[in-house]
Design an enzyme around this catalytic site. Structure first.
Site, PDB file in Angstrom:
ATOM      1  N   TYR A   1      12.419  -8.520  -5.905  1.00 20.98           N
ATOM      2  CA  TYR A   1      11.300  -8.552  -4.958  1.00 20.98           C
ATOM      3  C   TYR A   1      11.306  -7.375  -3.982  1.00 20.98           C
ATOM      4  O   TYR A   1      10.300  -7.122  -3.318  1.00 20.98           O
ATOM      5  CB  TYR A   1      11.290  -9.873  -4.177  1.00 20.98           C
ATOM      6  CG  TYR A   1      10.563 -10.978  -4.912  1.00 20.98           C
ATOM      7  CD1 TYR A   1       9.211 -11.207  -4.690  1.00 20.98           C
ATOM      8  CD2 TYR A   1      11.218 -11.781  -5.840  1.00 20.98           C
ATOM      9  CE1 TYR A   1       8.537 -12.207  -5.359  1.00 20.98           C
ATOM     10  CE2 TYR A   1      10.550 -12.790  -6.520  1.00 20.98           C
ATOM     11  CZ  TYR A   1       9.203 -12.997  -6.272  1.00 20.98           C
ATOM     12  OH  TYR A   1       8.529 -13.986  -6.946  1.00 20.98           O
TER      13      TYR A   1
ATOM     14  N   ASP B   1      14.669 -19.602  -7.407  1.00 26.05           N
ATOM     15  CA  ASP B   1      15.258 -19.425  -8.741  1.00 26.05           C
ATOM     16  C   ASP B   1      15.390 -17.956  -9.142  1.00 26.05           C
ATOM     17  O   ASP B   1      15.885 -17.649 -10.215  1.00 26.05           O
ATOM     18  CB  ASP B   1      14.431 -20.179  -9.789  1.00 26.05           C
ATOM     19  CG  ASP B   1      12.995 -19.665  -9.855  1.00 26.05           C
ATOM     20  OD1 ASP B   1      12.679 -18.637  -9.234  1.00 26.05           O
ATOM     21  OD2 ASP B   1      12.184 -20.313 -10.545  1.00 26.05           O
TER      22      ASP B   1
HETATM   23  P1  NAD Z   1       0.626 -25.619  -8.878  1.00 30.55           P
HETATM   24  O1  NAD Z   1      -0.563 -25.318  -8.048  1.00 30.55           O
HETATM   25  O2  NAD Z   1       0.517 -25.664 -10.358  1.00 30.55           O
HETATM   26  O3  NAD Z   1       1.249 -27.019  -8.429  1.00 30.55           O
HETATM   27  C1  NAD Z   1       1.393 -27.419  -7.135  1.00 30.55           C
HETATM   28  C2  NAD Z   1       1.026 -28.885  -6.972  1.00 30.55           C
HETATM   29  O4  NAD Z   1       1.175 -29.228  -5.593  1.00 30.55           O
HETATM   30  C3  NAD Z   1      -0.428 -29.229  -7.356  1.00 30.55           C
HETATM   31  O5  NAD Z   1      -0.459 -30.286  -8.271  1.00 30.55           O
HETATM   32  C4  NAD Z   1      -1.053 -29.626  -6.020  1.00 30.55           C
HETATM   33  O6  NAD Z   1      -2.031 -30.641  -6.136  1.00 30.55           O
HETATM   34  C5  NAD Z   1       0.144 -30.107  -5.243  1.00 30.55           C
HETATM   35  N1  NAD Z   1      -0.037 -30.091  -3.792  1.00 30.55           N
HETATM   36  C6  NAD Z   1      -0.605 -29.142  -3.031  1.00 30.55           C
HETATM   37  N2  NAD Z   1      -0.555 -29.467  -1.744  1.00 30.55           N
HETATM   38  C7  NAD Z   1       0.069 -30.666  -1.674  1.00 30.55           C
HETATM   39  C8  NAD Z   1       0.421 -31.525  -0.599  1.00 30.55           C
HETATM   40  N3  NAD Z   1       0.162 -31.197   0.672  1.00 30.55           N
HETATM   41  N4  NAD Z   1       1.045 -32.693  -0.880  1.00 30.55           N
HETATM   42  C9  NAD Z   1       1.322 -33.011  -2.149  1.00 30.55           C
HETATM   43  N5  NAD Z   1       1.028 -32.235  -3.210  1.00 30.55           N
HETATM   44  C10 NAD Z   1       0.403 -31.072  -2.971  1.00 30.55           C
HETATM   45  O7  NAD Z   1       1.726 -24.552  -8.464  1.00 30.55           O
HETATM   46  P2  NAD Z   1       2.943 -23.947  -9.298  1.00 30.55           P
HETATM   47  O8  NAD Z   1       2.587 -22.601  -9.793  1.00 30.55           O
HETATM   48  O9  NAD Z   1       3.444 -24.934 -10.255  1.00 30.55           O
HETATM   49  O10 NAD Z   1       4.018 -23.747  -8.151  1.00 30.55           O
HETATM   50  C11 NAD Z   1       4.441 -24.805  -7.329  1.00 30.55           C
HETATM   51  C12 NAD Z   1       5.204 -24.295  -6.149  1.00 30.55           C
HETATM   52  O11 NAD Z   1       6.509 -23.913  -6.533  1.00 30.55           O
HETATM   53  C13 NAD Z   1       4.598 -23.064  -5.476  1.00 30.55           C
HETATM   54  O12 NAD Z   1       4.794 -23.150  -4.084  1.00 30.55           O
HETATM   55  C14 NAD Z   1       5.437 -21.934  -6.032  1.00 30.55           C
HETATM   56  O13 NAD Z   1       5.424 -20.818  -5.220  1.00 30.55           O
HETATM   57  C15 NAD Z   1       6.774 -22.624  -6.010  1.00 30.55           C
HETATM   58  N6  NAD Z   1       7.832 -21.982  -6.783  1.00 30.55           N
HETATM   59  C16 NAD Z   1       8.912 -21.574  -6.084  1.00 30.55           C
HETATM   60  C17 NAD Z   1       9.959 -20.986  -6.714  1.00 30.55           C
HETATM   61  C18 NAD Z   1      11.101 -20.510  -5.887  1.00 30.55           C
HETATM   62  O14 NAD Z   1      11.838 -19.668  -6.303  1.00 30.55           O
HETATM   63  N7  NAD Z   1      11.272 -21.019  -4.656  1.00 30.55           N
HETATM   64  C19 NAD Z   1       9.933 -20.807  -8.087  1.00 30.55           C
HETATM   65  C20 NAD Z   1       8.812 -21.225  -8.787  1.00 30.55           C
HETATM   66  C21 NAD Z   1       7.766 -21.839  -8.123  1.00 30.55           C
HETATM   67  C1  G6P Z   2       9.999 -16.486  -9.172  1.00 27.58           C
HETATM   68  C2  G6P Z   2      10.209 -16.637  -7.703  1.00 27.58           C
HETATM   69  C3  G6P Z   2       9.338 -17.708  -7.138  1.00 27.58           C
HETATM   70  C4  G6P Z   2       7.917 -17.460  -7.471  1.00 27.58           C
HETATM   71  C5  G6P Z   2       7.743 -17.290  -8.937  1.00 27.58           C
HETATM   72  C6  G6P Z   2       6.333 -16.790  -9.127  1.00 27.58           C
HETATM   73  O1  G6P Z   2      10.470 -17.588  -9.854  1.00 27.58           O
HETATM   74  O2  G6P Z   2      11.536 -16.920  -7.380  1.00 27.58           O
HETATM   75  O3  G6P Z   2       9.525 -17.798  -5.769  1.00 27.58           O
HETATM   76  O4  G6P Z   2       7.092 -18.524  -7.046  1.00 27.58           O
HETATM   77  O5  G6P Z   2       8.620 -16.336  -9.456  1.00 27.58           O
HETATM   78  O6  G6P Z   2       6.047 -16.821 -10.409  1.00 27.58           O
HETATM   79  P1  G6P Z   2       4.584 -16.699 -10.955  1.00 27.58           P
HETATM   80  O7  G6P Z   2       4.878 -16.749 -12.390  1.00 27.58           O
HETATM   81  O8  G6P Z   2       3.844 -17.902 -10.413  1.00 27.58           O
HETATM   82  O9  G6P Z   2       4.042 -15.419 -10.453  1.00 27.58           O
HETATM   83 MN    MN Z   3      11.609 -17.603  -5.220  1.00 27.66          MN
END
Ligand code: NAD
Ligand code: G6P
Ligand code: MN
Length: 445
Positions: free
Chosen positions: A268, A172
């Site tokens: 980044y 995102d």
């Molecule tokens: P979080 O820890 O609050 O939530 C993650 C959830 O995943 C938890 O409820 C956990 O129990 C669950 N989980 C962990 N391992 C698991 C498995 N093997 N099977 C099923 N469930 C499992 O984390 P968050 O801060 O909400 O972020 C979630 C994910 O989204 C992270 O990987 C974060 O980096 C990613 N994210 C990516 C982007 C992006 O741009 N690609 C943007 C925002 C968040």
């Molecule tokens: C952005 C990035 C994600 C990352 C997030 C981290 O949205 O694209 O890949 O996981 O920021 O945010 P945080 O608020 O968890 O540092």
């Molecule tokens: Mn990202």
């Protein structure tokens, strides 16, 4: 036209982002109607906090949708059209270690960049592959839209380990940056921007931006970037930037831009181009993981508990931001053949002409029922090509290390990263990370 209703499972139901995605799905019932919404997580207790609130939200705002939260993969993945995945293997407590260990050695400590991102990659790969296997077993025609980080390493691993999987890895960040850019150049909406962009996840550059009429947005944007980065000159409306660390990242884009003013950078890149600055301003005892635990996690969970206790979400503060908007828009494009243009992480195969075919790149794609079709970004200059090839090698070495259980390959990966000064520093960080990650990693020999 009446749109066929969809069935979605959110994997990582206990994520801090889940409630926002639910709000967005509900707000989009005209464009992306649902018949069923399920949550899946392997932590029942954590998921139930979010699920109890979302059950109230669904009942109140879209009672026609069947809602279910489960930790049983069969129940979760059966009869779904989309898996929206955002798991964090090891949780925020392991993120804290990913960030703090490198900092002890004067190296960037970050969720997806440098040694921290590699450590997270080693944990994440089996978790995401497991989700793919559940999807292929119980709903083989479904699409997985994956946010789970580190997206670039996960994308390389799934390309190799599950080459035919219907997974699209997404981020995102470009959407969030474009939201700020829209404000800077005076457009109403981020989706009014037509862009050309190339690179890897969290490692890319824009070469062109126009509005829908074809007017060049770059001159006005660059004039702003030189002075303020992506932060607004006055107050800042992007909610992301309410937190000071994000404000700094958006402002620092000014210095990242200065290195190559012919392009416009992803935020980044600051971790690779200004690691000394990042480390100098980091607090080794209080990193972003601590900030997230003390703010986003605490606030989202408190709000979920409040909704569950009150049994109403009428006055909820949960909001659907660009993160939720992007994944729902992508699902809509796949389901209803919209041919929208979106940045996705896909196999290069010529999209960047002078880069290996098997690199996973982030480029604009047209999205339709057929899936995604990457657009050709042509040849890229020496500066970006050099940086990208180094970073691709780092990520490939991490996946080699995971597949071969190889200490040597992970040491090479850390040594090659632009964020790490020497092989000896890389080794010290690696040795401490092996201890810290215990059973989360395969045993390296
Ligand atoms: P979080 O820890 O609050 O939530 C993650 C959830 O995943 C938890 O409820 C956990 O129990 C669950 N989980 C962990 N391992 C698991 C498995 N093997 N099977 C099923 N469930 C499992 O984390 P968050 O801060 O909400 O972020 C979630 C994910 O989204 C992270 O990987 C974060 O980096 C990613 N994210 C990516 C982007 C992006 O741009 N690609 C943007 C925002 C968040
Ligand atoms: C952005 C990035 C994600 C990352 C997030 C981290 O949205 O694209 O890949 O996981 O920021 O945010 P945080 O608020 O968890 O540092
Ligand atoms: Mn990202």
């Amino acid at each position: 036209m009446k749109l066929e209703k969809q069935s979605v499972v959110i994997a990582g139901g206990g994520s801090t982002y889940t409630a926002g995605i639910v709000m967005m799905l509900i707000e989009n019932q005209e464009k992306f109607p649902l018949r069923q919404l399920k949550f899946y997580d392997n932590d029942e207790e954590r998921q139930s906090i979010v699920a109890k609130a979302c059950e109230v939200i669904v009942k109140e705002r879209a009672p026609e949708i069947d809602f279910l939260a489960t930790t049983d993969p069969k129940e979760a993945f059966t009869d779904v059209d989309f898996v929206m995945a955002h798991i964090r293997v090891g949780g925020l407590s392991m993120r804290e270690k990913d960030e703090k260990i490198p900092l002890k050695y004067g190296v960037v400590g970050q969720e997806t960049c440098g040694p921290g991102g590699m450590a997270y990659g080693m944990r994440s790969i089996p978790g995401v592959v497991e989700l793919i296997d559940y999807m292929e077993t119980y709903s083989p025609n479904a699409w997985m839209l994956n946010y789970s980080n580190p997206a670039e390493i996960v994308a390389e691993a799934t390309r190799r380990m599950r080459p035919n999987a219907k997974i699209i890895n997404i981020c995102d960040m470009p959407v969030a940056i474009k939201k700020s850019i829209a404000e800077i150049v005076g457009l109403e909406n981020e989706s009014d921007i037509v862009d050309r962009y190339y690179g890897l996840n969290h490692f890319g550059w824009w070469t062109e931006m126009t509005d829908k009429q074809g007017n060049d947005l770059m001159p006005k944007l660059k004039e702003h970037l030189v002075n303020y980065g992506y932060a607004a000159a006055g107050g800042e409306e992007n909610p992301l930037l309410e937190e000071s660390s994000w404000m700094d990242t958006f402002q620092k884009a000014k210095d990242v831009y200065a290195v190559d003013p012919t392009t416009v950078p992803n935020t980044y890149l600051k971790y690779y181009l200004y690691p000394d600055y990042v480390v100098a301003y980091a607090d080794p005892n209080y990193t972003r993981a601590n900030e997230v635990m003390d703010n986003r996690e605490k606030n989202v969970f408190a709000e979920c508990e409040r909704i569950a206790a009150a049994q109403t979400a009428e006055d909820t503060t949960i909001e659907a931001g660009e993160h939720a908007e992007f994944i729902v828009q992508l699902a809509g494009a796949l389901a209803y053949n919209t041919y929208e243009r979106m940045l996705l992480i896909v196999k290069n195969e010529g999209a960047i002409a002078n880069l290996d075919d098997d690199a996973m790149v982030e480029v604009p794609c047209l999205v339709s029922k057929r899936g995604y079709e990457p657009l050709s970004m042509g040849k890229i200059p020496h500066f970006q090509k050099g940086m990208i090839e180094q970073q691709v090698a780092v990520e490939k070495l991490v996946v080699d290390a995971f597949e071969e259980h190889s200490y040597q390959k992970l040491w090479q990966a850390m040594t090659l990263s632009k964020t790490v000064p020497s092989a000896s520093v890389a080794k010290q960080i690696l040795d401490e990370m092996i201890e810290a990650n215990g059973e989360w990693w395969p045993k390296l020999t």
